[in-house]
Design a protein around this motif. Structure first.
Motif, mmCIF file in Angstrom:
data_model
loop_
_atom_site.group_PDB
_atom_site.id
_atom_site.type_symbol
_atom_site.label_atom_id
_atom_site.label_comp_id
_atom_site.label_asym_id
_atom_site.label_seq_id
_atom_site.Cartn_x
_atom_site.Cartn_y
_atom_site.Cartn_z
ATOM 1 N N ALA A 80 0.841 -1.207 0.000
ATOM 2 C CA ALA A 80 0.000 0.000 0.000
ATOM 3 C C ALA A 80 0.873 1.253 0.000
ATOM 4 C CB ALA A 80 -0.933 -0.001 1.220
ATOM 5 N N PHE A 83 2.469 1.661 -3.481
ATOM 6 C CA PHE A 83 1.541 2.202 -4.478
ATOM 7 C C PHE A 83 1.297 3.689 -4.250
ATOM 8 C CE2 PHE A 83 0.242 -2.111 -5.788
ATOM 9 C CZ PHE A 83 0.213 -1.915 -7.158
ATOM 10 N N GLN A 95 -1.784 5.443 -15.120
ATOM 11 C CA GLN A 95 -2.021 4.515 -14.016
ATOM 12 C C GLN A 95 -2.012 5.183 -12.651
ATOM 13 O OE1 GLN A 95 0.397 4.234 -16.293
ATOM 14 N NE2 GLN A 95 -0.083 2.413 -17.486
ATOM 15 N N LEU A 98 -5.080 4.690 -10.573
ATOM 16 C CA LEU A 98 -5.159 3.288 -10.175
ATOM 17 C C LEU A 98 -4.218 3.015 -9.000
ATOM 18 C CD1 LEU A 98 -6.129 0.366 -10.554
ATOM 19 C CD2 LEU A 98 -4.279 0.097 -12.240
ATOM 20 N N ASP A 101 -5.821 4.358 -5.940
ATOM 21 C CA ASP A 101 -6.972 3.563 -5.518
ATOM 22 C C ASP A 101 -6.555 2.235 -4.899
ATOM 23 O OD1 ASP A 101 -8.478 5.655 -6.447
ATOM 24 O OD2 ASP A 101 -9.163 4.626 -8.261
ATOM 25 N N ILE A 102 -5.498 1.628 -5.443
ATOM 26 C CA ILE A 102 -4.989 0.386 -4.848
ATOM 27 C C ILE A 102 -4.443 0.665 -3.456
ATOM 28 C CG2 ILE A 102 -3.195 -1.393 -5.017
ATOM 29 C CD1 ILE A 102 -3.589 -1.265 -8.083
ATOM 30 N N ALA A 105 -7.371 1.066 -1.128
ATOM 31 C CA ALA A 105 -7.990 -0.235 -0.846
ATOM 32 C C ALA A 105 -7.164 -1.040 0.153
ATOM 33 C CB ALA A 105 -8.163 -1.018 -2.147
ATOM 34 N N LEU A 106 -5.848 -1.037 -0.010
ATOM 35 C CA LEU A 106 -4.995 -1.803 0.892
ATOM 36 C C LEU A 106 -4.936 -1.196 2.288
ATOM 37 C CD1 LEU A 106 -2.149 -2.786 -1.584
ATOM 38 C CD2 LEU A 106 -3.922 -4.275 -0.629
#
Length: 139
Positions: A80, A83, A95, A98, A101-102, A105-106
């Motif tokens: 996390a 990213f 990207q 993205l 967002d990753i 999410a993590l």
């Protein structure tokens, strides 16, 4: 199982952690006086502490030799941060959103796993967690 580490085993994670903190100081220095830094320095200054703390945390976990599921959780958290660092370092690539967002999410998954107590293992007192014995343990 949580183990207390001697100085030799704590050294690398602590050094990496200090480098992370110093780099945060430099980042805040940019906020105070951006004209003192090269053009686009903020991109690297924002990404570096995130990537460095991910590496420091993995070194910390490796030194503690946690249970396998704790390793999985630590790797998720480090990913996390990586990213998030990628999002800071390359904000203009397609990207980028993205990556962000990753990371979100993590981070949300990590906090949720903490809230539900997964994985079930002994608490890590170095993070100030408290441990209350279950009803079964009192019997």
């Amino acid at each position: 199982m949580y183990i207390r580490l001697d100085r030799a085993h704590r050294a690398l994670p602590v050094i990496l952690g200090v480098v992370s903190l110093v780099s945060v100081g430099v980042l805040l220095g940019w906020d105070a006086a951006p004209k003192l830094f090269p053009h686009r320095a903020h991109v690297v200054l924002g990404a570096f502490p995130l990537a460095m703390i991910a590496v420091a945390y993995l070194a910390y976990q490796a030194a503690h030799r946690p249970a396998p599921m704790e390793v999985v959780k630590a790797v998720l958290l480090a990913i996390a941060f990586l990213f998030w660092a990628a999002n800071q370092l390359w904000p203009n690539i397609p990207q980028s959103m993205l990556f962000n967002d990753i990371a979100i999410a993590l981070f949300v998954l990590d906090v949720f796993l903490v809230m539900i107590g997964w994985p079930g293992s002994s608490p890590d007192e170095s993070f100030g967690e408290t441990f209350a014995a279950s009803e079964k343990e009192h019997s």
